[in-house]
Design an enzyme around this catalytic site. Structure first.
Site, PDB file in Angstrom:
ATOM      1  N   GLN A 189      22.669  62.499  -8.191  1.00  0.00           N
ATOM      2  CA  GLN A 189      22.548  62.563  -6.728  1.00  0.00           C
ATOM      3  C   GLN A 189      21.180  63.053  -6.279  1.00  0.00           C
ATOM      4  OE1 GLN A 189      24.650  61.366  -4.624  1.00  0.00           O
ATOM      5  NE2 GLN A 189      26.342  60.973  -6.031  1.00  0.00           N
ATOM      6  N   LYS A 221      22.711  54.376  -7.880  1.00  0.00           N
ATOM      7  CA  LYS A 221      22.660  55.320  -6.762  1.00  0.00           C
ATOM      8  C   LYS A 221      21.242  55.441  -6.212  1.00  0.00           C
ATOM      9  CE  LYS A 221      26.400  58.062  -8.694  1.00  0.00           C
ATOM     10  NZ  LYS A 221      27.570  57.779  -7.865  1.00  0.00           N
ATOM     11  N   CYS A 255      35.714  62.706  -7.679  1.00  0.00           N
ATOM     12  CA  CYS A 255      35.547  63.101  -9.096  1.00  0.00           C
ATOM     13  C   CYS A 255      35.095  64.554  -9.198  1.00  0.00           C
ATOM     14  CB  CYS A 255      34.582  62.186  -9.828  1.00  0.00           C
ATOM     15  SG  CYS A 255      35.142  60.489  -9.909  1.00  0.00           S
ATOM     16  N   ASP A 307      22.404  67.009 -14.457  1.00  0.00           N
ATOM     17  CA  ASP A 307      22.941  65.735 -13.983  1.00  0.00           C
ATOM     18  C   ASP A 307      22.239  65.425 -12.661  1.00  0.00           C
ATOM     19  OD1 ASP A 307      24.341  63.844 -12.563  1.00  0.00           O
ATOM     20  OD2 ASP A 307      26.311  64.769 -12.835  1.00  0.00           O
ATOM     21  N   HIS A 356      30.644  66.974 -11.180  1.00  0.00           N
ATOM     22  CA  HIS A 356      31.372  65.702 -11.232  1.00  0.00           C
ATOM     23  C   HIS A 356      32.151  65.689 -12.553  1.00  0.00           C
ATOM     24  CE1 HIS A 356      31.746  61.294 -11.734  1.00  0.00           C
ATOM     25  NE2 HIS A 356      31.525  61.205 -10.443  1.00  0.00           N
TER      26      HIS A 356
HETATM   27  N1  PMP Z   1      27.288  62.881 -11.572  1.00  0.00           N
HETATM   28  C1  PMP Z   1      27.250  62.860 -10.243  1.00  0.00           C
HETATM   29  C2  PMP Z   1      26.762  64.063  -9.511  1.00  0.00           C
HETATM   30  C3  PMP Z   1      27.669  61.718  -9.565  1.00  0.00           C
HETATM   31  O1  PMP Z   1      27.644  61.690  -8.234  1.00  0.00           O
HETATM   32  C4  PMP Z   1      28.133  60.601 -10.291  1.00  0.00           C
HETATM   33  C5  PMP Z   1      28.631  59.351  -9.597  1.00  0.00           C
HETATM   34  N2  PMP Z   1      29.463  59.610  -8.513  1.00  0.00           N
HETATM   35  C6  PMP Z   1      28.121  60.674 -11.681  1.00  0.00           C
HETATM   36  C7  PMP Z   1      27.686  61.827 -12.283  1.00  0.00           C
HETATM   37  C8  PMP Z   1      28.569  59.534 -12.527  1.00  0.00           C
HETATM   38  O2  PMP Z   1      27.694  58.475 -12.411  1.00  0.00           O
HETATM   39  P1  PMP Z   1      28.033  57.058 -13.042  1.00  0.00           P
HETATM   40  O3  PMP Z   1      29.418  56.710 -12.586  1.00  0.00           O
HETATM   41  O4  PMP Z   1      26.998  56.159 -12.484  1.00  0.00           O
HETATM   42  O5  PMP Z   1      27.941  57.200 -14.527  1.00  0.00           O
END
Ligand code: PMP
Length: 418
Positions: free
Chosen positions: A214, A237, A376, A211, A134
């Site tokens: 997910q 999430k 993203c 990270d 991401h």
């Molecule tokens: N990493 C991953 C794998 C994600 O899916 C996301 C959110 N789509 C993020 C980071 C960022 O998370 P946040 O916007 O809640 O900071």
């Protein structure tokens, strides 16, 4: 399909009807039709008891934490610190001081980049990042690299969206300091072998940041079993609120890191003559008044999800994925992106002659919420020659009937735009 079926589905089943009862939003209609919410990888919905935690906090014991001597402040502090202990248990961390509350995964990664990265990375050093990341696990490192002059090397993925582990091993050099990788890809659902990756990184003298944005909603996570140095996730999430997330960090690392943001709460003493000294972890990294209600509600969400059982949730989502994959595979000209064995409940696809944006807008008219765009993850999508996909992603409360509604709506919509 055969590859999908490799995942074990022996876990206990869910009472999905009872679970749905706990989510008031699932009763609403969109454009006159029952909502079918399949955008869970972006944000999951929130059970009543998490919503109630806000009401309880603001209605009964709203007060700033840690510094107060009055009853409300005590109660708020106890609930806030209780959440920290809940998160510790949720991640199986050794010590609740290793749990830092942040605004989300993004802020957690920025914290590591700015506090650990600034103190430990210099020109010529190397950081390994996967192509599956991401943007929030790419851009903070790029920003810092342009300042400090370290090098970012990219772990490649194959045509299924699986990390090339042979290439990963070969990317290491004596200058590799950190591996930054997601546990599960939000764009493709690939589950990365983070435990194996951590062992390889550590054998090479590098640290690993995982990270977990997910992963936490879909499978049990044990940071000590993974042997992660840092692990990040977001509340929204995992059936919790927005505006709150977590950075887990190994205590010895956090203790050695300088603070990132300065302000109240993170200091021990402040003096114009002698400068400032800093609080112990975790407070050193929690400057200012935190999102108190959100942290408390996150604890409630994690207790909820643990009560339901992440093994059972993961197995149910796998059933939904298998069902959805079979259903959309019948659609002419539809191509699924991300076919990793054992992948999580994420279905990304493109359709010949139909732009993702058009599909997303039109299917919303039929009450179905999916996500369209680059998720993203532009470097990943670029490798597959697309700038957008449609993505349906599943949660504990989704049903097989909803998948049928989605597949039917999708067929209809594609017929309209082609
Ligand atoms: N990493 C991953 C794998 C994600 O899916 C996301 C959110 N789509 C993020 C980071 C960022 O998370 P946040 O916007 O809640 O900071």
């Amino acid at each position: 399909m055969n590859e999908l079926a490799t995942r074990d589905v022996d876990a206990p089943t869910l009472d999905v009807a009872a679970i749905r009862e706990e989510f008031p939003i699932l009763a609403r209609q969109v454009h006159g039709r029952p909502l079918v919410y399949l955008d869970n990888a972006a944000t999951s919905q929130t059970p009543r008891r998490v919503i109630a935690a806000f009401d309880d906090y603001y209605g009964r014991y709203n007060a700033n934490i840690h510094r107060g001597l009055h009853t409300l402040a005590d109660e708020a502090t106890a609930a806030f610190e209780g959440s920290r202990e809940t998160v510790r248990g949720f991640l199986n961390a050794a010590d609740s001081r290793e749990i830092i509350f942040t605004r989300g995964t993004t802020e957690a990664i920025n914290l590591v980049a700015n506090a650990w990265g600034r103190a430990n990375l210099k020109a010529g050093d190397e950081v390994l990042i996967s192509r599956l990341e991401h943007h929030s696990n790419i851009v903070p490192w790029q920003l810092l690299a342009s300042e400090l002059g370290f090098v970012i090397k990219v772990i490649p993925v194959d045509e299924r969206g699986v990390l090339d582990m042979a290439a990963y091993r070969e990317l290491f050099s004596e200058r590799t300091r950190l591996v930054a990788v997601n546990h599960i890809s939000n764009a493709f659902g690939t589950v990365n072998p983070v435990k194996e990756m951590a062992a390889i990184a550590h054998a090479q003298g590098a640290l690993i940041l995982v990270d977990g944005a997910q992963a936490t909603p879909h499978q049990p996570v044990d940071v000590r079993d993974i042997d992660a140095d840092f692990y990040a996730f977001s509340g929204h999430k995992v059936y919790g609120p927005t505006g709150v997330g977590v950075l887990y960090g190994r205590a010895v690392l956090l203790q050695a890191m300088p603070p990132w943001q300065g302000g109240g709460e993170m200091i021990r003493t402040v003096s114009f003559e002698d400068g400032s000294t800093f609080a112990e972890i975790p407070h050193k990294f929690e400057a200012g008044t935190p999102a108190i209600a959100e942290v408390i509600a996150l604890g409630e969400a994690l207790r909820w999800v643990s009560g339901v059982g992440l093994d059972a949730i993961g197995a149910w989502e796998h059933r939904l994925l298998v069902h959805a994959t079979a259903a959309v595979s019948r659609i002419d000209g539809l191509r699924i992106l991300g076919t990793a064995p054992g992948k999580a409940g994420v279905l990304s696809f493109v359709v010949d002659g139909a732009h993702a944006q058009d599909i997303g807008l039109l299917i919303d008219q039929l009450g179905v919420a999916i996500r369209t765009g680059h998720h993203c993850a532009q470097p990943l999508l670029a490798q597959f020659g697309v700038d957008a996909t449609c993505r349906a992603s599943f949660a504990a409360y989704n049903t097989l009937d909803e998948i049928d509604v989605f597949a039917e709506a999708l067929t209809r919509v594609i017929g309209m735009v082609r």
